[in-house]
Design a protein around this motif. Structure first.
Motif, mmCIF file in Angstrom:
data_model
loop_
_atom_site.group_PDB
_atom_site.id
_atom_site.type_symbol
_atom_site.label_atom_id
_atom_site.label_comp_id
_atom_site.label_asym_id
_atom_site.label_seq_id
_atom_site.Cartn_x
_atom_site.Cartn_y
_atom_site.Cartn_z
ATOM 1 N N PRO A 167 -5.769 -4.958 -6.440
ATOM 2 C CA PRO A 167 -6.689 -3.655 -6.441
ATOM 3 C C PRO A 167 -6.491 -2.651 -5.207
ATOM 4 C CG PRO A 167 -7.671 -5.885 -6.562
ATOM 5 C CD PRO A 167 -6.254 -6.122 -6.261
ATOM 6 N N ALA A 168 -6.129 -3.056 -4.184
ATOM 7 C CA ALA A 168 -5.828 -2.073 -3.008
ATOM 8 C C ALA A 168 -4.650 -1.043 -3.370
ATOM 9 C CB ALA A 168 -5.414 -2.643 -1.816
ATOM 10 N N LEU A 169 -3.593 -1.496 -4.022
ATOM 11 C CA LEU A 169 -2.649 -0.580 -4.492
ATOM 12 C C LEU A 169 -3.137 0.326 -5.684
ATOM 13 C CD1 LEU A 169 0.261 -3.218 -4.086
ATOM 14 C CD2 LEU A 169 0.291 -0.752 -3.045
ATOM 15 N N VAL A 170 -3.849 -0.062 -6.674
ATOM 16 C CA VAL A 170 -4.338 0.627 -7.480
ATOM 17 C C VAL A 170 -5.254 1.617 -7.213
ATOM 18 C CG1 VAL A 170 -5.614 0.601 -9.644
ATOM 19 C CG2 VAL A 170 -3.902 -1.183 -9.452
ATOM 20 N N PHE A 171 -6.112 1.249 -6.196
ATOM 21 C CA PHE A 171 -7.246 2.078 -5.501
ATOM 22 C C PHE A 171 -6.355 3.559 -4.723
ATOM 23 C CE2 PHE A 171 -9.821 3.255 -1.972
ATOM 24 C CZ PHE A 171 -11.135 3.851 -2.746
ATOM 25 N N THR A 172 -5.215 2.960 -3.959
ATOM 26 C CA THR A 172 -4.647 4.160 -3.475
ATOM 27 C C THR A 172 -3.718 4.907 -4.265
ATOM 28 O OG1 THR A 172 -2.923 2.616 -2.876
ATOM 29 C CG2 THR A 172 -4.750 3.166 -1.447
ATOM 30 N N GLY A 173 -3.654 4.693 -5.554
ATOM 31 C CA GLY A 173 -3.060 5.557 -6.761
ATOM 32 C C GLY A 173 -1.592 5.054 -7.032
ATOM 33 N N VAL A 174 -1.445 3.949 -6.868
ATOM 34 C CA VAL A 174 -0.020 3.437 -7.478
ATOM 35 C C VAL A 174 -0.324 3.040 -8.981
ATOM 36 C CG1 VAL A 174 1.822 1.700 -7.163
ATOM 37 C CG2 VAL A 174 0.559 2.517 -5.104
ATOM 38 N N PRO A 175 0.662 3.194 -9.728
ATOM 39 C CA PRO A 175 0.417 3.126 -11.188
ATOM 40 C C PRO A 175 0.393 1.466 -11.254
ATOM 41 C CG PRO A 175 2.033 4.722 -10.980
ATOM 42 C CD PRO A 175 1.944 4.290 -9.612
ATOM 43 N N LEU A 176 -0.308 0.737 -12.465
ATOM 44 C CA LEU A 176 -0.582 -0.869 -12.444
ATOM 45 C C LEU A 176 0.648 -1.634 -12.513
ATOM 46 C CD1 LEU A 176 -2.669 -2.457 -12.287
ATOM 47 C CD2 LEU A 176 -2.731 -2.500 -14.930
ATOM 48 N N VAL A 177 1.857 -0.948 -13.216
ATOM 49 C CA VAL A 177 2.968 -2.018 -13.406
ATOM 50 C C VAL A 177 3.601 -1.936 -11.997
ATOM 51 C CG1 VAL A 177 5.344 -2.274 -14.448
ATOM 52 C CG2 VAL A 177 3.172 -1.882 -15.807
ATOM 53 N N THR A 178 3.667 -0.783 -11.351
ATOM 54 C CA THR A 178 4.418 -0.573 -10.037
ATOM 55 C C THR A 178 3.597 -1.234 -8.924
ATOM 56 O OG1 THR A 178 5.286 1.417 -10.729
ATOM 57 C CG2 THR A 178 5.406 1.130 -8.349
ATOM 58 N N ALA A 179 2.343 -1.086 -9.217
ATOM 59 C CA ALA A 179 1.397 -1.954 -8.174
ATOM 60 C C ALA A 179 1.578 -3.292 -8.304
ATOM 61 C CB ALA A 179 -0.231 -1.434 -8.366
ATOM 62 N N ASN A 180 1.684 -3.844 -9.401
ATOM 63 C CA ASN A 180 1.922 -5.317 -9.646
ATOM 64 C C ASN A 180 3.275 -5.720 -8.814
ATOM 65 O OD1 ASN A 180 1.259 -8.149 -10.823
ATOM 66 N ND2 ASN A 180 2.857 -7.791 -11.809
ATOM 67 N N ALA A 181 4.195 -5.090 -9.265
ATOM 68 C CA ALA A 181 5.598 -5.425 -8.532
ATOM 69 C C ALA A 181 5.372 -5.161 -7.079
ATOM 70 C CB ALA A 181 6.526 -4.378 -9.223
ATOM 71 N N THR A 182 5.002 -4.350 -6.542
ATOM 72 C CA THR A 182 4.902 -3.969 -5.231
ATOM 73 C C THR A 182 3.975 -5.032 -4.501
ATOM 74 O OG1 THR A 182 4.956 -1.522 -5.361
ATOM 75 C CG2 THR A 182 4.122 -2.445 -3.474
ATOM 76 N N SER A 183 2.770 -5.332 -5.149
ATOM 77 C CA SER A 183 2.025 -6.523 -4.696
ATOM 78 C C SER A 183 2.785 -7.892 -4.677
ATOM 79 C CB SER A 183 0.761 -6.690 -5.682
ATOM 80 O OG SER A 183 0.058 -7.773 -5.089
ATOM 81 N N ALA A 184 3.537 -8.097 -5.390
ATOM 82 C CA ALA A 184 4.457 -9.180 -5.381
ATOM 83 C C ALA A 184 5.471 -9.257 -4.438
ATOM 84 C CB ALA A 184 5.344 -9.363 -6.768
ATOM 85 N N VAL A 185 5.957 -7.923 -4.002
ATOM 86 C CA VAL A 185 6.954 -7.949 -2.926
ATOM 87 C C VAL A 185 6.137 -8.128 -1.583
ATOM 88 C CG1 VAL A 185 8.530 -6.120 -1.624
ATOM 89 C CG2 VAL A 185 8.589 -6.398 -3.954
ATOM 90 N N ALA A 186 4.831 -7.706 -1.531
ATOM 91 C CA ALA A 186 4.215 -7.430 -0.381
ATOM 92 C C ALA A 186 3.867 -8.754 0.391
ATOM 93 C CB ALA A 186 2.903 -6.490 -0.553
ATOM 94 N N VAL A 187 3.217 -9.695 -0.806
ATOM 95 C CA VAL A 187 2.866 -10.933 -0.125
ATOM 96 C C VAL A 187 3.925 -11.867 -0.223
ATOM 97 C CG1 VAL A 187 0.616 -10.313 -1.243
ATOM 98 C CG2 VAL A 187 2.546 -11.683 -2.762
#
Length: 248
Positions: free
Chosen positions: A30-50
């Motif tokens: 949700p934090a990535l989506v809130f800052t404007g990252v598209p959902l599929v990219t946000a999901n991939a970035t979230s996986a990398v981030a954690v």
């Protein structure tokens, strides 16, 4: 800078939450989506981030992981890597629209699985499902983790309950090790496909690593009932938020 501060804060607490019982992606996605990252990219970035948080968490539970039978661990590694790769490849062919539709349902499934882990475990034991060598179930969960990652720790803990495991520290250690393997597979796949927002990911990786290592001693001290209640509340809130976005 306020966006990066929000992402760092979300990643730190996600690392803590993932080490304790899972569900950290309920914060980072949700934090990535809130800052404007598209959902599929946000999901991939979230996986990398954690992903570094899983490394910190696995290191914090290395004693519990090493106590698990080595032969069983090798089976678990193979099933996890296979399922994680399949799930990651599935995300690459998903559109933002399709992923937006399934996300709330996946979040709800993850939260429900964790909330009702105990009755599910009892049902599984009555039906002779509780076998720790049932790798087919792990492959299914690994596919889920490679595709979505949200609530992966929760789903893994529910799976371990179905296997008949009861030691929460050992369950948390194994959960972090499996999550690390799935995350590593996903990171490699998403990076090669150019699906990661790297500036955001790097900030979140650092914060998640610190949070992941800080969470291990905290997990040993917090009452299990309190941890479960927090996870269920966070998962339910995030599910409702994404259902609201879907309806709008």
């Amino acid at each position: 800078m306020s966006d990066y501060g929000l992402l760092a804060c979300a990643a730190f607490f996600a690392g803590v939450l993932n080490t304790i019982a899972g569900g950290g992606t309920f914060l980072t996605l949700p934090a990535l989506v809130f800052t404007g990252v598209p959902l599929v990219t946000a999901n991939a970035t979230s996986a990398v981030a954690v992903s570094p948080g899983y490394l910190g968490g696995a290191a914090g539970f290395r004693r519990e992981i090493s106590a698990y039978p080595r032969r069983q661990l090798l089976k678990i590694v193979g099933a996890t890597l296979f399922g994680g790769l399949v799930g990651s490849l599935l995300l690459l062919v998903s559109s933002n629209e399709a992923f937006s539709f399934v996300v709330p349902f996946l979040l709800l499934i993850a939260t429900t699985a964790f909330a009702f882990a105990e009755p599910v475990q009892k049902w599984a034991q009555r039906h002779r499902f509780a076998k720790a060598d049932n790798m087919a179930s792990l492959i299914v969960v690994a596919i889920y983790g490679g595709y979505f990652n949200g609530g992966l720790g929760i789903v893994l803990l529910a799976l371990f309950a179905c296997w008949g495991m009861r030691d929460l520290d050992q369950m948390n250690g194994l959960k972090n090790a499996i999550s690390l393997l799935i995350s590593g597979t996903s990171v490699a796949t998403f990076a090669l496909a150019g699906l990661v927002a790297w500036p955001q990911a790097l900030v979140m990786m650092a914060a998640a690593t610190i949070g992941g290592y800080a969470g291990a001693p905290l997990a040993r001290r917090l009452p299990t009932a309190l941890v479960r209640a927090v996870i269920i509340m966070v998962g339910t809130a995030m599910s409702l938020i994404f259902f609201a976005r879907l309806l709008n």
